[in-house]
Each structure stands twice: as C-alpha cells, then as structure tokens.
Design a protein around this motif. Structure first.
Motif: not given
Length: 318
Positions: A91-95
């Motif tokens: 779910y979390e994508l890298p900045a």
C-alpha cells in the motif's frame, strides 16, 4: 524530431515480460495517436521474490518482495517507468514514486486448473490442491475442510508442470495470468467471488513512475482506465487500513455497480480469514468514495474479529 527512449523496468519472468510487452504496445499506439516522440526499452530486473523459491511468500515478508529492487531503479533514474502486477504492490509507495496508470483490468478471479473434472465441486474428497496463497487456502478450506491444501511456488509454467509431476488434483492460479500468457484453455473453472474473494489488485497492472517526471506522468494519464483505477483504489485502501500483506489471509473485490449524480458507485467485498479456514469474516458495502469505502469495510472487519486473526497470524509467523 528524435524519439526519446523511455526505459521500462520489469521482472524477468515470462509472465512479467509478456504483460510488459502488452502495455508497451498500448503505449506505442497512444504515442502514434497523439504524435508523441517516444520509444520504449525493456530493462529486466531480478527481485528478491524471484530468488527465493523454496519457501512460501508469507515466510519471507510477503508484499514488496517483487517490487523493491524495481522501485529502487526508478528512484535511481536507471529506468523511467515500471510495470508491476498490482497484487504485488504494498500500500505504501516510496516517497517520490506514484502509480501513473492502471490499464484496463482483466478478470480478478482465481481459477482452478484441474487434472480431471470441470468445477470446484468435481474435486474428490481429500483432493490435493496446490496454492502459494494463504488467502486462497483459507477460503478453500472454509468451503471444503476435506481438501489437502499444499503450498506450491514458481512461475505459472512451472506450477502447471507440478500439477502433472507432483500428484496434485488441482492448482489455483489467477485467471488473468493465464489469459495474458494466452493459456486460457488451461482454465478448468473460474472460482466465483462468493467462494474465493481475489487478492487486492488481482488482474490489474500498475505502471509506476517518478511523481516529478511530467513527461511520463502525462503519457501514463492517457493509458489509465478510470473504472479499473477506482476499483483498485478501493481495494488498496482496504489493504492499507488492515496493513496486510501476503502473510495475512485477506482479499478484496471492488466493482462499479451503477453511476449516480455523485459519480460511480463502487461495491466492495472484503474478507479476512484464519489460516485454518475455520473463521471467515466478510463485509460488503457501497460508496462513491473508493478510499472511504476501503477504509470502512476494513474498520468494520477489524472491530468484528479481524484484528485478533491478524495478530494471531503475525504471532505465529505464518
């Protein structure tokens, strides 16, 4: 005008290369239609998930196993875009990275490849069924506690071979993978969503790029399929709220059921199951807001027993 080369990152499995080639063909067609001066070059990248084939995905970290090295290549400027199977993406994508497009989705359903018979009901008592997914095994055990679910890893073609060589009565695969490979004739039966809710994003691809790359983001906006993107957004919101990965038996399936004055109405089915299949929690809701819909379904399940299941799974290290 000289064509600019856009470097496209992908895993090097046969399926990954096939689906990346299909996306590039769509992009080339869009470039022709819009007079855009781009050509595309595939870069094969080996991921951790491709290197570890002797244990279940849940034992080695689940989500992110097939994307981290590719995302790093994007961040480093080695490639300009990456084509992923959406179900592999955390779910979390890298900045600094974004999903620039979700092309039109294929069926998200799981399917059975059977040695004999043409339906789930045709599986004999105690049948040996191969799957690499806790989500699939949890739901199939819930429906048929008699089944002997065994883990099976490898690319699609190696899993199909194992059906013949390792005594399986059936294996469970994503139907979309077989379709993309042109192997639809191997599908014995699609598993109804009521029986086996698919993985988050299954059947969809995600094309990832740097969020400050204006040229590539504009190009990918032409490729994006709005209905597919909305459904995937609802499912991924569900995933993010549960903070789930491959090591947790969760599934979600969103579809657009009608159009309203407020926009497309999505229906989302979400499930959390225990690995042994004894408990299967399910919730179905509708909304025009995909993020709120995913969050609402997940929060309902968490407050009705899912939190305990997820904590137990994590403690057990399944």
């Amino acid at each position: 005008m000289n064509a600019k080369i856009i470097k496209v990152g992908t895993r090097q499995s046969q399926l990954a290369l096939t689906q990346s080639g299909q996306v590039i063909k769509q992009l080339e067609k869009l470039c022709q239609q819009h007079g855009l001066p781009y050509t595309f070059e595939i870069h094969k990248i080996v991921t951790k998930g491709d290197q570890i084939l002797d244990v279940t995905l849940s034992k080695v970290g689940g989500k992110g196993l097939f994307v981290k090295e590719i995302e790093q290549a994007l961040l480093d400027g080695v490639i300009d875009m990456a084509i992923h199977s959406m179900k592999d993406m955390p779910y979390e994508l890298p900045a600094g990275l974004t999903i620039g497009a979700v092309p039109k989705r294929l069926t998200p359903q799981d399917c059975l490849v059977l040695k004999q018979g043409a339906s789930f009901e045709d599986l004999p008592q105690g049948a040996k069924v191969g799957t690499s997914s806790l989500r699939r095994s949890s739901q199939l055990k819930h429906a048929r506690p008699d089944l002997d679910l065994q883990w099976i890893r490898g690319n699609i073609d190696s899993r199909l071979r194992k059906l013949e060589t390792e005594g399986f009565d059936a294996i469970v695969l994503a139907a979309a993978g077989l379709t993309r490979m042109g192997w639809e004739e191997r599908i014995s039966a699609l598993l109804p969503v009521e029986l086996c809710v698919p993985a988050v994003g299954q059947g969809a691809l995600g094309v990832q790029c740097r969020d400050n790359d204006n040229e590539v983001t504009k190009l990918l906006a032409l490729l994006n399929d709005e209905e597919s993107a909305l459904a995937v957004a609802a499912e991924r919101s569900f995933l993010g709220t549960l903070q789930g990965g491959c090591q947790v038996p969760i599934g979600a399936h969103a579809t657009i059921v009608e159009q309203s004055a407020a926009g497309a109405v999505l229906e989302l089915t979400g499930i959390v199951g225990s690995p042994d299949g004894n408990t299967l929690l399910k919730e179905i809701r509708r909304s025009t807001d995909p993020v709120q819909l995913g969050r609402g379904v997940a929060e309902h399940l968490l407050s009705n027993g899912a939190r305990n299941i997820l904590e137990d799974v994590q403690k057990a290290g399944l």
